[in-house]
Motif scaffolding. Structure first.
Motif, PDB file in Angstrom:
ATOM      1  N   UNK A   9       0.818  -1.220   0.000  1.00  0.00           N
ATOM      2  CA  UNK A   9       0.000   0.000   0.000  1.00  0.00           C
ATOM      3  C   UNK A   9       0.842   1.256   0.000  1.00  0.00           C
ATOM      4  N   UNK A  10       1.918   1.259   0.788  1.00  0.00           N
ATOM      5  CA  UNK A  10       2.809   2.426   0.828  1.00  0.00           C
ATOM      6  C   UNK A  10       3.502   2.631  -0.518  1.00  0.00           C
ATOM      7  N   UNK A  11       3.916   1.519  -1.128  1.00  0.00           N
ATOM      8  CA  UNK A  11       4.584   1.624  -2.425  1.00  0.00           C
ATOM      9  C   UNK A  11       3.638   2.180  -3.485  1.00  0.00           C
ATOM     10  N   UNK A  12       2.421   1.671  -3.516  1.00  0.00           N
ATOM     11  CA  UNK A  12       1.455   2.136  -4.512  1.00  0.00           C
ATOM     12  C   UNK A  12       1.161   3.622  -4.320  1.00  0.00           C
ATOM     13  N   UNK A  13       1.061   4.061  -3.087  1.00  0.00           N
ATOM     14  CA  UNK A  13       0.846   5.487  -2.806  1.00  0.00           C
ATOM     15  C   UNK A  13       2.028   6.309  -3.306  1.00  0.00           C
ATOM     16  N   UNK A  14       3.242   5.808  -3.077  1.00  0.00           N
ATOM     17  CA  UNK A  14       4.438   6.530  -3.519  1.00  0.00           C
ATOM     18  C   UNK A  14       4.488   6.609  -5.048  1.00  0.00           C
ATOM     19  N   UNK A  15       4.109   5.519  -5.717  1.00  0.00           N
ATOM     20  CA  UNK A  15       4.100   5.527  -7.181  1.00  0.00           C
ATOM     21  C   UNK A  15       3.093   6.542  -7.716  1.00  0.00           C
ATOM     22  N   UNK A  16       1.939   6.604  -7.087  1.00  0.00           N
ATOM     23  CA  UNK A  16       0.925   7.575  -7.505  1.00  0.00           C
ATOM     24  C   UNK A  16       1.455   9.002  -7.352  1.00  0.00           C
ATOM     25  N   UNK A  17       2.142   9.255  -6.257  1.00  0.00           N
ATOM     26  CA  UNK A  17       2.686  10.595  -6.014  1.00  0.00           C
ATOM     27  C   UNK A  17       3.782  10.955  -7.011  1.00  0.00           C
ATOM     28  N   UNK A  18       4.444   9.931  -7.579  1.00  0.00           N
ATOM     29  CA  UNK A  18       5.497  10.168  -8.567  1.00  0.00           C
ATOM     30  C   UNK A  18       4.972  10.282  -9.992  1.00  0.00           C
ATOM     31  N   UNK A  19       3.667  10.043 -10.176  1.00  0.00           N
ATOM     32  CA  UNK A  19       3.093  10.230 -11.498  1.00  0.00           C
ATOM     33  C   UNK A  19       2.525   9.002 -12.162  1.00  0.00           C
ATOM     34  N   UNK A  20       2.596   7.851 -11.506  1.00  0.00           N
ATOM     35  CA  UNK A  20       1.933   6.647 -12.043  1.00  0.00           C
ATOM     36  C   UNK A  20       0.503   6.681 -11.515  1.00  0.00           C
ATOM     37  N   UNK A  21      -0.400   7.182 -12.334  1.00  0.00           N
ATOM     38  CA  UNK A  21      -1.768   7.444 -11.867  1.00  0.00           C
ATOM     39  C   UNK A  21      -2.821   6.542 -12.507  1.00  0.00           C
ATOM     40  N   UNK A  22      -2.424   5.711 -13.463  1.00  0.00           N
ATOM     41  CA  UNK A  22      -3.378   4.813 -14.128  1.00  0.00           C
ATOM     42  C   UNK A  22      -3.858   3.767 -13.121  1.00  0.00           C
ATOM     43  N   UNK A  23      -5.148   3.775 -12.828  1.00  0.00           N
ATOM     44  CA  UNK A  23      -5.704   2.888 -11.816  1.00  0.00           C
ATOM     45  C   UNK A  23      -5.520   1.414 -12.131  1.00  0.00           C
ATOM     46  N   UNK A  24      -5.625   1.042 -13.401  1.00  0.00           N
ATOM     47  CA  UNK A  24      -5.459  -0.369 -13.777  1.00  0.00           C
ATOM     48  C   UNK A  24      -4.019  -0.818 -13.562  1.00  0.00           C
ATOM     49  N   UNK A  25      -3.082   0.047 -13.885  1.00  0.00           N
ATOM     50  CA  UNK A  25      -1.665  -0.287 -13.692  1.00  0.00           C
ATOM     51  C   UNK A  25      -1.358  -0.442 -12.202  1.00  0.00           C
ATOM     52  N   UNK A  26      -1.820   0.483 -11.397  1.00  0.00           N
ATOM     53  CA  UNK A  26      -1.567   0.417  -9.961  1.00  0.00           C
ATOM     54  C   UNK A  26      -2.215  -0.816  -9.343  1.00  0.00           C
ATOM     55  N   UNK A  27      -3.418  -1.147  -9.781  1.00  0.00           N
ATOM     56  CA  UNK A  27      -4.097  -2.333  -9.253  1.00  0.00           C
ATOM     57  C   UNK A  27      -3.341  -3.608  -9.620  1.00  0.00           C
ATOM     58  N   UNK A  28      -2.830  -3.666 -10.843  1.00  0.00           N
ATOM     59  CA  UNK A  28      -2.060  -4.834 -11.288  1.00  0.00           C
ATOM     60  C   UNK A  28      -0.787  -4.978 -10.467  1.00  0.00           C
ATOM     61  N   UNK A  29      -0.105  -3.860 -10.218  1.00  0.00           N
ATOM     62  CA  UNK A  29       1.137  -3.913  -9.457  1.00  0.00           C
ATOM     63  C   UNK A  29       0.878  -4.276  -7.999  1.00  0.00           C
ATOM     64  N   UNK A  30      -0.217  -3.812  -7.454  1.00  0.00           N
ATOM     65  CA  UNK A  30      -0.549  -4.156  -6.068  1.00  0.00           C
ATOM     66  C   UNK A  30      -0.919  -5.628  -5.942  1.00  0.00           C
ATOM     67  N   UNK A  31      -1.510  -6.195  -6.998  1.00  0.00           N
ATOM     68  CA  UNK A  31      -1.962  -7.589  -6.958  1.00  0.00           C
ATOM     69  C   UNK A  31      -0.823  -8.591  -7.156  1.00  0.00           C
ATOM     70  N   UNK A  32       0.283  -8.154  -7.761  1.00  0.00           N
ATOM     71  CA  UNK A  32       1.411  -9.054  -8.015  1.00  0.00           C
ATOM     72  C   UNK A  32       2.427  -8.907  -6.879  1.00  0.00           C
ATOM     73  N   UNK A  33       2.644  -9.970  -6.146  1.00  0.00           N
ATOM     74  CA  UNK A  33       3.548  -9.944  -4.993  1.00  0.00           C
ATOM     75  C   UNK A  33       4.995  -9.924  -5.485  1.00  0.00           C
TER      76      UNK A  33
END
Length: 214
Positions: A9-33
């Motif tokens: 969760x912290x990583x995904x938040x950090x990625x969003x703050x850096x400009x990775x804002x595509x929800x599908x991409x973030x969801x995929x990255x959060x789902x893959x361990x």
């Protein structure tokens, strides 16, 4: 909440703050361990935003770069995607959650075998892999909607661009030095491509031929 869930969760938040804002991409990255794709000795760093070494002097890319490249690729659910450089299989696993099919080529047989095991364990049954020279792509399966190159091409990836659909997208690091430029090529429908420069990156080089191991 498990510790890994908190770290993810912290990583995904950090990625969003850096400009990775595509929800599908973030969801995929959060789902893959990501911990499944790193060496045991680096498990405590699996959810850190940094590249990590893997076998064969290769790396698993920094999550921000994975997110940035995946977002730039703009993968849609019916797309067929070619990935050059399977590596640990992490980027491939992320792409598999976004595309219809992912075709992935790796020059190191040992890396490919390990990645295949991880992908099977994740149930990524829409991934097709090949031991081969990534610079040559996969012409028998072309054309592709999208192509991602996870090693630095020394110059324009002309052979791979030939394997794109007329309005396809290719994302690749290009350059011969230790620092390269991440480019996005967008097909114009007439055989030409518009090139966009995204950011400076550091990737291992794209090497010709199959790797000699053992």
């Amino acid at each position: 909440m498990k510790l890994d869930d908190e770290r993810a969760g912290r990583l995904i938040l950090a990625l969003r703050q850096q400009g990775v804002t595509d929800g599908r991409v973030l969801a995929a990255m959060e789902a893959v361990d990501r911990a499944l794709f790193v060496h045991q000795k680096f498990l405590d760093q699996a959810w850190e935003d940094q590249a990590l070494p893997i076998d064969c002097a290769q790396t698993i890319s920094q999550p921000f770069i994975v997110g940035l490249m995946t977002q730039a690729l703009d993968v849609q659910p019916r797309h067929r995607v070619l990935e050059i450089g399977t590596g640990s299989g992490y980027q491939c696993a992320v792409l598999s959650r976004l595309a219809r099919y992912v075709y992935s080529v790796e020059r190191y047989r040992s890396l490919l075998s390990e990645a295949e095991e991880r992908l099977r364990a994740l149930g990524a049954d829409n991934v097709i892999t090949r031991h081969g020279d990534g610079g040559l792509g996969w012409p028998e399966q072309a054309p592709f909607d999208r192509i991602m190159v996870t090693a630095a091409a020394p110059g324009e990836p002309t052979e791979l661009l030939k394997q794109l659909k007329p309005q396809g997208v290719l994302v690749a690091p290009v350059g011969r030095g230790s620092v390269q430029m991440l480019h996005r090529y967008v097909g114009q429908g007439d055989g030409s491509f518009r090139r966009e420069s995204l950011t400076e990156v550091r990737f291992v080089p794209l090497v010709e031929g199959l790797a000699k191991e053992g």
